[in-house]
Design a protein around this motif. Structure first.
Motif, PDB file in Angstrom:
ATOM      1  N   ILE A 256       0.831  -1.147   0.041  1.00 45.69           N
ATOM      2  CA  ILE A 256      -0.011   0.123  -0.033  1.00 45.69           C
ATOM      3  C   ILE A 256       0.823   1.157   0.068  1.00 45.69           C
ATOM      4  CG2 ILE A 256      -1.755   1.357   1.345  1.00 45.69           C
ATOM      5  CD1 ILE A 256      -2.748  -1.305   2.425  1.00 45.69           C
ATOM      6  N   GLY A 260      -2.694   5.381   0.797  1.00 43.71           N
ATOM      7  CA  GLY A 260      -3.579   4.369   1.201  1.00 43.71           C
ATOM      8  C   GLY A 260      -4.079   3.366   0.173  1.00 43.71           C
ATOM      9  N   GLN A 261      -3.453   3.483  -1.106  1.00 45.63           N
ATOM     10  CA  GLN A 261      -4.167   2.761  -2.187  1.00 45.63           C
ATOM     11  C   GLN A 261      -3.214   1.475  -2.486  1.00 45.63           C
ATOM     12  OE1 GLN A 261      -6.667   3.960  -4.011  1.00 45.63           O
ATOM     13  NE2 GLN A 261      -6.657   5.600  -2.468  1.00 45.63           N
ATOM     14  N   ARG A 273      -8.497 -11.211  -0.268  1.00 45.55           N
ATOM     15  CA  ARG A 273      -9.266 -10.194  -0.318  1.00 45.55           C
ATOM     16  C   ARG A 273     -10.581 -10.300  -0.941  1.00 45.55           C
ATOM     17  NH1 ARG A 273      -8.902  -4.833  -2.967  1.00 45.55           N
ATOM     18  NH2 ARG A 273      -7.226  -5.792  -4.523  1.00 45.55           N
ATOM     19  N   SER A 283     -16.683  -4.460   4.503  1.00 42.51           N
ATOM     20  CA  SER A 283     -16.292  -3.003   4.562  1.00 42.51           C
ATOM     21  C   SER A 283     -15.531  -3.039   6.047  1.00 42.51           C
ATOM     22  CB  SER A 283     -17.459  -2.046   4.585  1.00 42.51           C
ATOM     23  OG  SER A 283     -16.902  -0.719   4.806  1.00 42.51           O
ATOM     24  N   LEU A 286     -12.190  -5.085   6.013  1.00 43.49           N
ATOM     25  CA  LEU A 286     -11.108  -4.530   5.458  1.00 43.49           C
ATOM     26  C   LEU A 286     -10.561  -3.334   6.294  1.00 43.49           C
ATOM     27  CD1 LEU A 286     -12.429  -4.321   1.530  1.00 43.49           C
ATOM     28  CD2 LEU A 286     -10.621  -5.913   2.699  1.00 43.49           C
ATOM     29  N   ASP A 287     -11.464  -2.607   6.800  1.00 47.37           N
ATOM     30  CA  ASP A 287     -10.975  -1.385   7.579  1.00 47.37           C
ATOM     31  C   ASP A 287     -10.120  -2.097   8.685  1.00 47.37           C
ATOM     32  OD1 ASP A 287     -12.020   0.382   5.708  1.00 47.37           O
ATOM     33  OD2 ASP A 287     -13.979   0.619   7.088  1.00 47.37           O
ATOM     34  N   ASN A 291      -6.982  -1.751   5.839  1.00 44.70           N
ATOM     35  CA  ASN A 291      -6.903  -0.178   5.809  1.00 44.70           C
ATOM     36  C   ASN A 291      -6.281   0.285   7.238  1.00 44.70           C
ATOM     37  OD1 ASN A 291      -7.674  -0.267   3.120  1.00 44.70           O
ATOM     38  ND2 ASN A 291      -9.787   0.091   3.749  1.00 44.70           N
ATOM     39  N   ALA A 294      -2.679  -0.424   8.116  1.00 47.83           N
ATOM     40  CA  ALA A 294      -1.659   0.163   6.921  1.00 47.83           C
ATOM     41  C   ALA A 294      -1.616   1.419   7.422  1.00 47.83           C
ATOM     42  CB  ALA A 294      -2.085   0.033   5.668  1.00 47.83           C
ATOM     43  N   GLN A 295      -2.956   2.414   7.639  1.00 50.80           N
ATOM     44  CA  GLN A 295      -3.058   3.754   7.974  1.00 50.80           C
ATOM     45  C   GLN A 295      -2.188   4.030   9.395  1.00 50.80           C
ATOM     46  OE1 GLN A 295      -4.405   5.719   5.840  1.00 50.80           O
ATOM     47  NE2 GLN A 295      -3.308   7.057   7.229  1.00 50.80           N
TER      48      GLN A 295
END
Length: 727
Positions: A256, A260-261, A273, A283, A286-287, A291, A294-295
């Protein structure tokens, strides 16, 4: 192009300009074969050489030479200006390392020869200027010539010898006719000989010093271009290897960027995935597992590994350990960061991105679970064997399937001649078992039968029975247990716990007998105390809590004193007051009972007056004795008394008080009645004696005077006796 045509047409400046242009072309050529041919062709065009050969030293994947710079280790990499047959010949013959090539390949020094024929050694050691082939010499002469050529090459490389003194050992048959020769080494960054660029011409004196300079410059550019091509090929190979490794990794890898892509993912990550996206809560998943980690990495926040459970295409559940780590930006040789090719890269310049790893820990979890289960089983087995109670498992037929050491020892006591009884129906008739009432147990009432029927026997409703043994002693067993259920909830098996309570029953019997005797003695004591006319009670503790009392105690206080009730509470609730001999109320610390239990002293004959609840005042004498044995127990108390205990006796002295009053009244009456006649007698006797002595009245005879004196003396003695009696 005809050899030398470009050289004749271009000036020196133009040639260097052309060299720079060709050098730029070399920098962008990344195919090694085309690059080598381009270098060889360029060398011929710039110098007018008839042919050019490019030789390379073998290296490993890291670009390091595989051996010393010996001629036989070099190989032909490219050649121009020769026929196919000659090229094939070159690829089969050893290159460099001897004669005129020794300075180039052994020492990395350029060699320029105007006429190679003048450097060839004849058989007698003389030069042969017009020979196109090397002269045949004897083997010893060849060895001597080679040694001489190497010595001269070394001297030339050290600057101690001119190029005209170099020696040639000739060329193999089939080699192109060479007179003019120019050779430059190809040096890498470490100044090691990587190869050589060799030029030749059939005419003498074709190469100038300027050609030598141009060729060295071209060699330097060729070394850089060749290194770039090698690095490019190596990077391409490594990229292919890494790509293959990346795709073949069993873990899911997702790259990533700092926006964030997702920029790349391997096959496993793509499948995972897709599995998440196909779930109803895709959703949030994944968050939470992609996501979010990673964030946190991009924001330089601490992260923790998490575990997610997913279902694969075969409807099997897998556990994945999700972890994230930072991808740091690449750095150049100067140490500066190489930023991503993104014009909007403004959110975070510390990390170039993040990598999220999904590691399948299903097998590991299974192994860990199995290991924990095995450890648990081992622990349970150890506990099972270490238990002092006998534990026996039975199948549906009542057959023993498992037992611990204590159970085996117990069965040996019951059946010393049999190691293991096969089934309940076989060994029950052999066992003389009785219930608590002494009745024989039938197979239906046998505890194991009840357990196999699904009944649970807990310690609160444990079954105790008496078993006769071969060692001629009674054996009392307490049995608990319950059924064993299978995965479907069906019972049929059972486990029973046998505890030998023979000693406990014996101790209980002894305790019951002792308690019965104690209660009998206590009843006798209570009976004796109740028959006493005086009040006797026992108290304990600083607050004088009642332990026991006789019936007279209630009469003394005029109220019933409850067991274990403090004295102060009893007096307050019943409205009882205690006074001293002076008629004033006694404070608590002066009461005989409290003085004995608090101070541990003996109080004798303390006079107190008890005003009972109905207002009656009762005079008493109190004796309180602190006992020397503080550890006493009583059947009515559950605790062992560790407090000071005192025995208190109240004696009702009402009758004594009344007798004392009657005594006082008698004495007063006696004093009055006795003193009056005695005073009259004594007065008249003294008067007669005095008056007679004064001559008044008739004269008394001597015997009359003697009689009056006796009366007076007797009256005096009687008065003294009366006073002494009254005192």
């Amino acid at each position: 192009m005809e050899n030398g045509k470009l050289k004749k047409q271009l000036s020196t400046a133009d040639r260097y300009k052309a060299l720079n242009a060709i050098g730029a072309a070399l920098m962008i050529e990344l195919d090694e074969d085309r690059l080598l041919h381009l270098i060889a062709e360029t060398a011929c065009e710039l110098t007018g050489a008839a042919f050019a050969a490019f030789t390379l030293r073998p290296i490993n994947d890291e670009g390091q030479p595989l051996g010393p710079s010996e001629g036989h280790l070099f190989h032909l990499a490219a050649v121009v200006g020769v026929t196919k047959e000659q090229e094939e010949l070159f690829r089969q013959m050893p290159l460099g390392g001897e004669g005129l090539l020794a300075p180039i390949f052994r020492h990395g020094v350029t060699v320029r020869i105007d006429d190679a024929l003048t450097h060839i050694i004849k058989r007698e050691g003389r030069r042969t200027p017009n020979s196109t082939h090397s002269t045949t010499v004897q083997p010893s002469a060849i060895v001597k010539a080679r040694r001489s050529a190497r010595e001269k090459a070394l001297a030339y490389a050290n600057g101690d010898l001119s190029s005209e003194k170099l020696q040639s050992i000739g060329v193999p048959a089939g080699h192109p006719f060479v007179r003019s020769f120019l050779g430059v080494p190809l040096l890498d960054r470490g100044k090691q000989v990587r190869g050589g660029l060799l030029l030749g011409h059939s005419e003498p004196g074709k190469f100038t010093e300027e050609d030598e300079t141009l060729l060295r410059s071209l060699s330097g550019q060729a070394a850089i271009a060749l290194e770039n091509a090698r690095l490019y090929s190596l990077s391409q190979a490594r990229a292919q290897e890494l790509n293959a490794i990346f795709e073949s990794i069993s873990d899911g890898l997702i790259l990533i960027d700092n926006q964030g892509q997702v920029v790349r993912e391997n096959l496993m990550a793509h499948k995972l995935r897709q599995s998440i996206e196909a779930s109803p809560d895709s959703s949030n998943l994944l968050d939470h597992f992609l996501n979010g980690p990673a964030q946190k990495i991009l924001n330089d926040e601490p992260t923790e590994d998490t575990v997610v459970t997913l279902e694969d295409e075969n409807k099997e559940l897998h556990e994945y350990l999700v972890s994230a780590s930072a991808l740091h930006p690449l750095t150049s040789n100067s140490g500066s960061q190489v930023k991503l090719d993104s014009p909007t890269n403004t959110t975070n310049t510390k990390f170039s991105g993040a990598v999220v790893i999904w590691h399948d820990v299903t097998e590991r979890s299974i192994r860990e679970s199995e290991k924990r289960a095995q450890a648990h089983v081992t622990q349970l087995e150890a506990i099972f064997e270490a238990m002092t109670d006998a534990v026996i498992a039975y199948d549906t037929s009542g057959k023993i399937t498992q037992m611990n050491t204590a159970a085996r020892d117990l069965l040996k006591q019951i059946f010393p001649n049999q190691a293991l009884i096969t089934s309940l129906h076989e060994w029950l008739p052999q066992n003389n078992a009785f219930d608590e009432d002494g009745l024989p147990l039938t197979i239906e009432n046998w505890p194991i039968s009840r357990l196999l029927r699904g009944e649970v026997i807990t310690p609160t409703n444990a079954i105790e029975m008496l078993c006769g043994t071969d060692i001629q002693r009674p054996l009392y067993l307490s049995i608990t247990g319950g059924p064993i259920f299978d995965a479907d909830g069906n019972s049929g098996k059972a486990v029973a716990i046998f505890r030998d309570v023979t000693e406990r029953r014996k101790l209980e019997r002894i305790e019951r007998e002792a308690r019965t005797q104690a209660e009998a003695r206590l009843s006798l004591l209570q009976f004796v105390l109740d028959e006493l006319p005086i009040s006797v009670y026992l108290v304990r503790g600083n607050d004088a809590r009642l332990v026991l009392a006789n019936k007279a105690t209630t009469s003394i206080w005029g109220a019933y004193w409850k067991q274990d009730e403090p004295m102060a509470t009893f007096l307050k609730e019943q409205g009882i007051r205690i006074f001293g001999v002076d008629g004033h109320a006694l404070p608590a610390e002066h009461l005989a009972t409290l003085r004995a239990v608090r101070q541990g002293i003996v109080v004798h004959q303390q006079q107190e007056s008890i005003r009972q609840p109905d207002g009656t005042t009762l005079p008493v004498l109190v004796n309180a004795v602190a006992l020397e044995q503080p550890h006493l127990s009583f059947p009515s108390s559950n605790n062992v008394l560790d407090e000071q205990i005192a025995i208190v006796v109240h004696q009702d002295v009402t009758a004594l008080k009344e007798a004392e009053q009657m005594k006082d009244e008698f004495i007063g009456l006696a004093a009055h009645e006795l003193r009056t006649p005695l005073s009259v007698l004594k007065g008249f006797a003294e008067t007669l004696l005095i008056q007679t002595a004064r001559g008044k009245g008739p004269k008394l005879a001597s015997w009359q005077i003697e009689g009056l004196q006796d009366i007076d003396q007797a009256t005096t003695r009687l008065v003294e006796l009366t006073e002494d009696l009254l005192d």
